[in-house]
Motif scaffolding. Structure first.
Motif, PDB file in Angstrom:
ATOM      1  N   MET A   1       0.831  -1.219   0.000  1.00 51.85           N
ATOM      2  CA  MET A   1       0.000   0.000   0.000  1.00 51.85           C
ATOM      3  C   MET A   1       0.861   1.264   0.000  1.00 51.85           C
ATOM      4  SD  MET A   1      -3.057   1.009  -0.189  1.00 51.85           S
ATOM      5  CE  MET A   1      -3.958   2.526  -0.033  1.00 51.85           C
ATOM      6  N   GLY A   2       1.950   1.194   0.815  1.00 47.24           N
ATOM      7  CA  GLY A   2       2.864   2.332   0.871  1.00 47.24           C
ATOM      8  C   GLY A   2       3.455   2.628  -0.492  1.00 47.24           C
ATOM      9  N   PHE A   3       3.802   1.562  -1.246  1.00 41.98           N
ATOM     10  CA  PHE A   3       4.392   1.726  -2.581  1.00 41.98           C
ATOM     11  C   PHE A   3       3.375   2.346  -3.533  1.00 41.98           C
ATOM     12  CE2 PHE A   3       5.824  -0.405  -6.676  1.00 41.98           C
ATOM     13  CZ  PHE A   3       6.793   0.565  -6.940  1.00 41.98           C
ATOM     14  N   PHE A   4       2.118   1.878  -3.433  1.00 43.28           N
ATOM     15  CA  PHE A   4       1.060   2.427  -4.290  1.00 43.28           C
ATOM     16  C   PHE A   4       0.919   3.935  -4.038  1.00 43.28           C
ATOM     17  CE2 PHE A   4      -3.303   3.731  -5.073  1.00 43.28           C
ATOM     18  CZ  PHE A   4      -3.511   3.274  -6.365  1.00 43.28           C
ATOM     19  N   ILE A   5       0.894   4.309  -2.767  1.00 42.31           N
ATOM     20  CA  ILE A   5       0.752   5.732  -2.419  1.00 42.31           C
ATOM     21  C   ILE A   5       1.953   6.530  -2.953  1.00 42.31           C
ATOM     22  CG2 ILE A   5       0.697   7.370  -0.470  1.00 42.31           C
ATOM     23  CD1 ILE A   5      -0.867   5.190   1.070  1.00 42.31           C
ATOM     24  N   GLU A   6       3.114   5.927  -2.832  1.00 45.16           N
ATOM     25  CA  GLU A   6       4.347   6.596  -3.303  1.00 45.16           C
ATOM     26  C   GLU A   6       4.285   6.855  -4.811  1.00 45.16           C
ATOM     27  OE1 GLU A   6       8.230   5.465  -1.473  1.00 45.16           O
ATOM     28  OE2 GLU A   6       8.560   4.613  -3.451  1.00 45.16           O
ATOM     29  N   VAL A   7       3.867   5.831  -5.556  1.00 39.55           N
ATOM     30  CA  VAL A   7       3.776   5.986  -7.016  1.00 39.55           C
ATOM     31  C   VAL A   7       2.683   6.990  -7.367  1.00 39.55           C
ATOM     32  CG1 VAL A   7       3.302   4.784  -9.193  1.00 39.55           C
ATOM     33  CG2 VAL A   7       4.640   3.650  -7.424  1.00 39.55           C
ATOM     34  N   LEU A   8       1.567   6.913  -6.650  1.00 40.70           N
ATOM     35  CA  LEU A   8       0.448   7.826  -6.909  1.00 40.70           C
ATOM     36  C   LEU A   8       0.883   9.279  -6.683  1.00 40.70           C
ATOM     37  CD1 LEU A   8      -2.591   8.244  -7.507  1.00 40.70           C
ATOM     38  CD2 LEU A   8      -3.003   8.032  -5.055  1.00 40.70           C
ATOM     39  N   ILE A   9       1.521   9.527  -5.557  1.00 41.14           N
ATOM     40  CA  ILE A   9       1.962  10.898  -5.256  1.00 41.14           C
ATOM     41  C   ILE A   9       3.014  11.345  -6.272  1.00 41.14           C
ATOM     42  CG2 ILE A   9       3.163  12.361  -3.571  1.00 41.14           C
ATOM     43  CD1 ILE A   9       1.862  10.678  -1.356  1.00 41.14           C
ATOM     44  N   GLY A  10       3.936  10.450  -6.587  1.00 40.59           N
ATOM     45  CA  GLY A  10       4.963  10.775  -7.584  1.00 40.59           C
ATOM     46  C   GLY A  10       4.333  11.131  -8.920  1.00 40.59           C
ATOM     47  N   GLY A  11       3.314  10.367  -9.304  1.00 39.82           N
ATOM     48  CA  GLY A  11       2.624  10.620 -10.566  1.00 39.82           C
ATOM     49  C   GLY A  11       1.878  11.951 -10.543  1.00 39.82           C
ATOM     50  N   LEU A  12       1.225  12.225  -9.427  1.00 40.66           N
ATOM     51  CA  LEU A  12       0.489  13.496  -9.322  1.00 40.66           C
ATOM     52  C   LEU A  12       1.448  14.682  -9.407  1.00 40.66           C
ATOM     53  CD1 LEU A  12      -2.039  12.575  -6.474  1.00 40.66           C
ATOM     54  CD2 LEU A  12      -2.594  12.995  -8.874  1.00 40.66           C
ATOM     55  N   LEU A  13       2.595  14.541  -8.760  1.00 39.55           N
ATOM     56  CA  LEU A  13       3.566  15.638  -8.789  1.00 39.55           C
ATOM     57  C   LEU A  13       4.170  15.807 -10.189  1.00 39.55           C
ATOM     58  CD1 LEU A  13       5.360  15.106  -5.344  1.00 39.55           C
ATOM     59  CD2 LEU A  13       3.714  16.875  -5.946  1.00 39.55           C
ATOM     60  N   SER A  14       4.406  14.693 -10.884  1.00 42.80           N
ATOM     61  CA  SER A  14       4.850  14.803 -12.284  1.00 42.80           C
ATOM     62  C   SER A  14       3.780  15.479 -13.113  1.00 42.80           C
ATOM     63  CB  SER A  14       5.117  13.420 -12.883  1.00 42.80           C
ATOM     64  OG  SER A  14       6.276  12.876 -12.361  1.00 42.80           O
ATOM     65  N   GLY A  15       2.535  15.129 -12.800  1.00 38.45           N
ATOM     66  CA  GLY A  15       1.406  15.700 -13.536  1.00 38.45           C
ATOM     67  C   GLY A  15       1.352  17.212 -13.427  1.00 38.45           C
ATOM     68  N   VAL A  16       1.821  17.733 -12.309  1.00 38.11           N
ATOM     69  CA  VAL A  16       1.825  19.196 -12.150  1.00 38.11           C
ATOM     70  C   VAL A  16       2.702  19.839 -13.222  1.00 38.11           C
ATOM     71  CG1 VAL A  16       2.499  21.084 -10.619  1.00 38.11           C
ATOM     72  CG2 VAL A  16       1.364  19.070  -9.686  1.00 38.11           C
ATOM     73  N   LEU A  17       3.819  19.192 -13.524  1.00 33.49           N
ATOM     74  CA  LEU A  17       4.700  19.739 -14.566  1.00 33.49           C
ATOM     75  C   LEU A  17       4.043  19.654 -15.943  1.00 33.49           C
ATOM     76  CD1 LEU A  17       8.182  18.435 -13.397  1.00 33.49           C
ATOM     77  CD2 LEU A  17       7.348  20.767 -13.372  1.00 33.49           C
ATOM     78  N   TYR A  18       3.307  18.558 -16.179  1.00 37.93           N
ATOM     79  CA  TYR A  18       2.568  18.469 -17.455  1.00 37.93           C
ATOM     80  C   TYR A  18       1.540  19.604 -17.525  1.00 37.93           C
ATOM     81  CZ  TYR A  18       4.313  13.635 -17.393  1.00 37.93           C
ATOM     82  OH  TYR A  18       5.099  12.515 -17.325  1.00 37.93           O
ATOM     83  N   SER A  19       0.901  19.849 -16.387  1.00 33.30           N
ATOM     84  CA  SER A  19      -0.119  20.904 -16.344  1.00 33.30           C
ATOM     85  C   SER A  19       0.489  22.250 -16.696  1.00 33.30           C
ATOM     86  CB  SER A  19      -0.725  21.002 -14.938  1.00 33.30           C
ATOM     87  OG  SER A  19      -1.312  19.791 -14.578  1.00 33.30           O
ATOM     88  N   LEU A  20       1.692  22.459 -16.220  1.00 33.43           N
ATOM     89  CA  LEU A  20       2.352  23.743 -16.433  1.00 33.43           C
ATOM     90  C   LEU A  20       2.539  24.007 -17.934  1.00 33.43           C
ATOM     91  CD1 LEU A  20       3.256  25.803 -14.403  1.00 33.43           C
ATOM     92  CD2 LEU A  20       5.524  24.783 -14.397  1.00 33.43           C
ATOM     93  N   VAL A  21       2.972  22.986 -18.669  1.00 30.97           N
ATOM     94  CA  VAL A  21       3.140  23.167 -20.112  1.00 30.97           C
ATOM     95  C   VAL A  21       1.774  23.276 -20.782  1.00 30.97           C
ATOM     96  CG1 VAL A  21       4.149  22.237 -22.215  1.00 30.97           C
ATOM     97  CG2 VAL A  21       5.282  21.882 -20.069  1.00 30.97           C
ATOM     98  N   ALA A  22       0.833  22.453 -20.307  1.00 26.28           N
ATOM     99  CA  ALA A  22      -0.512  22.496 -20.898  1.00 26.28           C
ATOM    100  C   ALA A  22      -1.124  23.889 -20.731  1.00 26.28           C
ATOM    101  CB  ALA A  22      -1.394  21.436 -20.238  1.00 26.28           C
ATOM    102  N   LEU A  23      -0.808  24.554 -19.626  1.00 24.84           N
ATOM    103  CA  LEU A  23      -1.327  25.902 -19.407  1.00 24.84           C
ATOM    104  C   LEU A  23      -0.892  26.846 -20.518  1.00 24.84           C
ATOM    105  CD1 LEU A  23      -0.855  26.605 -15.588  1.00 24.84           C
ATOM    106  CD2 LEU A  23      -2.987  26.535 -16.875  1.00 24.84           C
ATOM    107  N   GLY A  24       0.343  26.678 -20.984  1.00 24.23           N
ATOM    108  CA  GLY A  24       0.837  27.511 -22.079  1.00 24.23           C
ATOM    109  C   GLY A  24      -0.010  27.332 -23.329  1.00 24.23           C
ATOM    110  N   PHE A  25      -0.376  26.070 -23.617  1.00 23.94           N
ATOM    111  CA  PHE A  25      -1.251  25.809 -24.768  1.00 23.94           C
ATOM    112  C   PHE A  25      -2.629  26.453 -24.540  1.00 23.94           C
ATOM    113  CE2 PHE A  25       1.753  22.325 -25.345  1.00 23.94           C
ATOM    114  CZ  PHE A  25       1.839  22.186 -26.720  1.00 23.94           C
ATOM    115  N   VAL A  26      -3.128  26.270 -23.306  1.00 22.20           N
ATOM    116  CA  VAL A  26      -4.502  26.703 -23.014  1.00 22.20           C
ATOM    117  C   VAL A  26      -4.643  28.224 -23.133  1.00 22.20           C
ATOM    118  CG1 VAL A  26      -6.207  26.920 -21.145  1.00 22.20           C
ATOM    119  CG2 VAL A  26      -5.134  24.718 -21.609  1.00 22.20           C
ATOM    120  N   VAL A  27      -3.694  28.980 -22.569  1.00 20.48           N
ATOM    121  CA  VAL A  27      -3.880  30.437 -22.587  1.00 20.48           C
ATOM    122  C   VAL A  27      -3.891  30.966 -24.014  1.00 20.48           C
ATOM    123  CG1 VAL A  27      -2.991  30.926 -20.269  1.00 20.48           C
ATOM    124  CG2 VAL A  27      -1.410  30.880 -22.197  1.00 20.48           C
ATOM    125  N   ILE A  28      -3.070  30.386 -24.886  1.00 20.17           N
ATOM    126  CA  ILE A  28      -3.061  30.848 -26.275  1.00 20.17           C
ATOM    127  C   ILE A  28      -4.339  30.408 -26.994  1.00 20.17           C
ATOM    128  CG2 ILE A  28      -1.935  30.507 -28.518  1.00 20.17           C
ATOM    129  CD1 ILE A  28       0.720  30.784 -27.178  1.00 20.17           C
TER     130      ILE A  28
END
Lengths: 306, 439
Positions: A1-28
């Motif tokens: 369970m701990g590993f699942f949470i670790e991967v989930l949190i890691g994925g969510l935090l990576s997702g924030v960086l994807y969001s950051l680039v996606a924001l550039g597309f969205v504003v334009i």
């Protein structure tokens, strides 16, 4: 369970960086109806401009001055690029179809890719902005080995959250934001009520440039500034499919879902089918959502009278 | 008077043209497939600089190879297989005798060209990469994976890990993870790691990373969970510093992380900053040494303003690899000249030279690389010529050699090469030559 949470949190935090680039597309897209294929190239240009200027200044000045100077130089470069794009590309395509504008941004991507490498070099450059990089282990009492958090990702999440807040206020609460939304709705109608379209485009491409700079610096802290960052920026595409092209909250939620989905898939499904699935799995997630919500999770549902 | 001067002018012009033609006829063309742009440019640029500088050195210092001037042309592949094949098609017919050889500088391009070169009769020199089974010259007449292959490197890596635990027999029960680029180059060493796992009893897990390999969070979280004793890195380009930084992010000790030779250059560690300290990598024989040949390059090439890069780059790991690759190509030509004469040679003749190349310790000293390379002897049966490696460690500023020369266990590799080469030959309808009767 701990590993699942670790991967989930890691994925969510990576997702924030994807969001950051996606924001550039969205504003334009939100302000001009253009899907800016050159956003990844803008990330590369902004990153190269920052890191090279910082290195140059770092030879003479203290660390924080070199960081501030590097950021100022990169901001200036991105505003100049926005002006050049507005002057020589977009203004000449006013009232042309979205496809023409899209094709223009593809050409722009190639030009920015090559010119930025000619101007600033094609090596891999380390980014140092003082963010701590030591791993953080939490919940050691609950799980064997605890749950690992990446401090760079945590900082990225905080900075991205601040950026989103600023963008939401900018679009919803300022006169400029209102003008930008009007231009996005209809170029001709906006022009007829006196909104200067070239000016709004200059503003919005500059904002996209600043978002690209933020993404470059945060991503660069993890992997260095290098040409491949352009491909990483393309990770924003499934985020846009999922979150919708016009929604800032959509870019955030989409990024989080894609980030978490691909990391969980790589770890728990990938090992069953040979691994290396996260790149295409992001599109699988996006396509599944698209089948259910064709306009994306937060996209605008358009109904046109025929 | 006007008629006389016109005749004199015409005579002079024709002499000039004849001289230029004769000069062009005495040239040996070497095509250069390089990648100075694209995702792997940081690695491609120093390699290409070293390659070009060495060819310039041979012309500037020696006046060519026994009087035959070397001409060359770079073609940009961006490390993409399709563009590599285009470059091959464009350059294969250049020069008075066509291309002498090709260095694809990419395992993917090597795979694509392996079936083309026998048709065009041009040798394919792949120094430290490419198809590992092509060392069997009986089946692969035109491929020369000189100095090392992916399989040799994998066997050297296991030898080194064995030394770290006090002998290969002590690897039993150890966990070794291979983090590899999910591409032909990354997949090549897997059969050797698996084969050796069977005989030595270590637990082997391969974890792929999709190109370009910048996103490795999932893989390293998996590694943190597995708690391996060692992680071997088989990456290229930006994947390497990303791996080092992710290793640091999950707290994996850098001195237990060992890259292969193409994961062990300056662009692989400098972007990771302090996090790369103590990271180790295999060496393709050479490292970032400075030998006599570098002094010659600085004097005869950079001193005359002919250098392709900056003087500071001369002697870096990938610069040296490009330089040695060019040197091996030139030596193949030189060897072929002993049979066919000091004149421009065809690809077929250069193939003979490559297959009969022997670089003794004395010859390596003459070439100015006594510390960077061990003697090499290529034969029909062995197109690799040597199976040696070393290990280096990054101290935060420089690569330091930390091991003695390590030889791969050929008792394991040789049967694998034979089996794989025979399968390839069978599937392509190729009749392997009898090396005992080959010229």
């Amino acid at each position: 369970m701990g590993f699942f949470i670790e991967v989930l949190i890691g994925g969510l935090l990576s997702g924030v960086l994807y969001s950051l680039v996606a924001l550039g597309f969205v504003v334009i897209f939100k302000a001009s109806g253009v899907l800016n294929f050159a956003q990844g190239s803008m990330v590369l240009l902004a990153g190269l401009a920052f890191v090279r200027a910082q290195a140059f200044l770092g030879e003479t000045f203290p660390f924080w001055i070199s960081v501030a100077g590097g950021l100022a130089f990169a901001v200036a470069i991105m505003v100049i690029v926005a002006w050049l794009v507005e002057k020589f590309v977009l203004t000449r395509l006013i009232n042309q179809s979205s496809l023409s504008l899209f094709m223009a941004t593809i050409g722009l991507a190639f030009v920015i890719d090559e010119l930025s490498q000619i101007a600033f070099g094609s090596e891999v450059y380390a980014v140092k902005i003082g963010i701590p990089r030591e791993p953080i282990i939490v919940l050691t009492g609950l799980f064997d080995g605890g749950v690992l958090l990446n401090s760079v990702d945590l900082w990225a999440a905080i900075i991205a959250a601040c950026l989103v807040l600023i963008l939401v206020v900018f679009f919803q609460k300022t006169g400029t934001g209102l003008a930008l939304r009007a231009v996005a709705d209809d170029h001709a109608a906006a022009q007829s009520v006196g909104i200067p379209i070239p000016w709004t485009w200059l503003i919005i491409w500059s904002v996209a440039g600043l978002i690209a700079l933020a993404a470059a610096v945060l991503w660069g802290t993890k992997v260095g500034i290098q040409y491949s960052i352009v491909f990483l920026a393309m990770k924003a595409l499934p985020v846009l499919i999922l979150g919708g092209f016009t929604s800032i909250p959509g870019a955030i939620v989409g990024g989080l879902l894609i980030g978490a989905g691909e990391k969980l898939a790589e770890v728990f499904i990938g090992s069953m089918i040979g691994g290396g699935i996260e790149y295409w799995f992001a599109y699988v997630v996006a396509l599944i959502f698209l089948m259910i919500w064709p306009q994306g999770l937060f996209g605008e549902r358009l109904i046109e009278r025929i | 008077m006007r008629v006389v001067s016109t005749l004199v002018m015409a005579a002079l012009m024709s002499l000039t043209v004849m001289s230029a033609t004769a000069s062009a006829q005495n040239e040996q063309f070497i095509p250069i497939l390089s990648y100075r742009t694209g995702p792997y440019a940081a690695n491609g640029v120093p390699f290409a600089n070293g390659f070009v500088d060495y060819l310039q050195l041979v012309n500037a210092r020696d006046g060519g190879v026994n009087g035959v001037k070397i001409t060359f042309e770079e073609c940009e592949t961006s490390y993409a297989t399709d563009r590599g094949v285009e470059c091959y098609e464009r350059l294969k017919g250049k020069g008075p005798t066509g291309a002498s050889m090709f260095h694809p500088v990419s395992t993917g391009i090597t795979f694509a060209l392996t079936e083309k070169v026998p048709v065009d009769k041009i040798p394919l020199l792949t120094v430290g990469y490419g198809r590992s089974d092509t060392r069997d010259g009986a089946a692969f007449r035109w491929n020369f994976p000189l100095i090392s292959t992916h399989w040799t490197a994998a066997a050297v890596a296991v030898e080194y890990l064995g030394q770290q635990v006090g002998g290969k027999q002590n690897l039993k029960g150890k966990k070794i993870v291979l983090v590899y680029l999910d591409a032909p180059a990354g997949k090549e060493p897997i059969p050797v790691f698996e084969k050796l796992a069977q005989s030595l009893g270590y637990e082997f897990t391969g974890i792929p990373v999709t190109a370009p390999g910048l996103e490795q969070k999932a893989q390293w979280l998996k590694i943190r969970q597995m708690r391996p004793d060692y992680v071997v890195l088989w990456g290229y380009g930006g994947m390497n510093p990303a791996a080092i930084q992710e290793a640091a992010a999950v707290g994996f000790p850098r001195d237990k992380l060992i890259g292969y030779a193409w994961s062990g250059a300056e662009p692989d560690v400098i972007p990771a900053g302090d996090l790369a300290k103590n990271y180790k990598s295999l060496m393709l024989q050479h490292g970032a040494e400075h030998d006599q040949v570098h002094d010659d390059i600085l004097k005869h090439v950079y001193g005359k303003g002919l250098g392709r890069g900056s003087e500071g780059g001369v002697g870096q790991v990938l610069y040296n690899r490009g330089m040695l690759s060019a040197m091996l190509g030139v030596e193949a030509i030189r060897t072929a000249q002993t049979k066919y004469g000091n004149k421009p040679l065809t690809g077929e003749q250069v193939r003979w030279g490559a297959e009969h190349m022997e670089l003794t310790a004395a010859r390596l000293k003459e070439l100015g690389v006594p510390t960077m390379m061990r003697p090499l002897k290529v034969t029909c049966a062995d197109h690799e010529g040597a199976r040696l490696g070393r290990v280096q460690q990054w101290d935060g500023a420089h690569w330091k050699v930390i091991s003695d020369w390590i030889e791969a266990d050929d008792a394991v590799l040789q049967p694998m090469v034979k089996e794989s080469a025979a399968a390839y030959a069978g599937s392509k309808g190729i009749a392997p030559v009898d090396c005992s009767k080959a010229d």
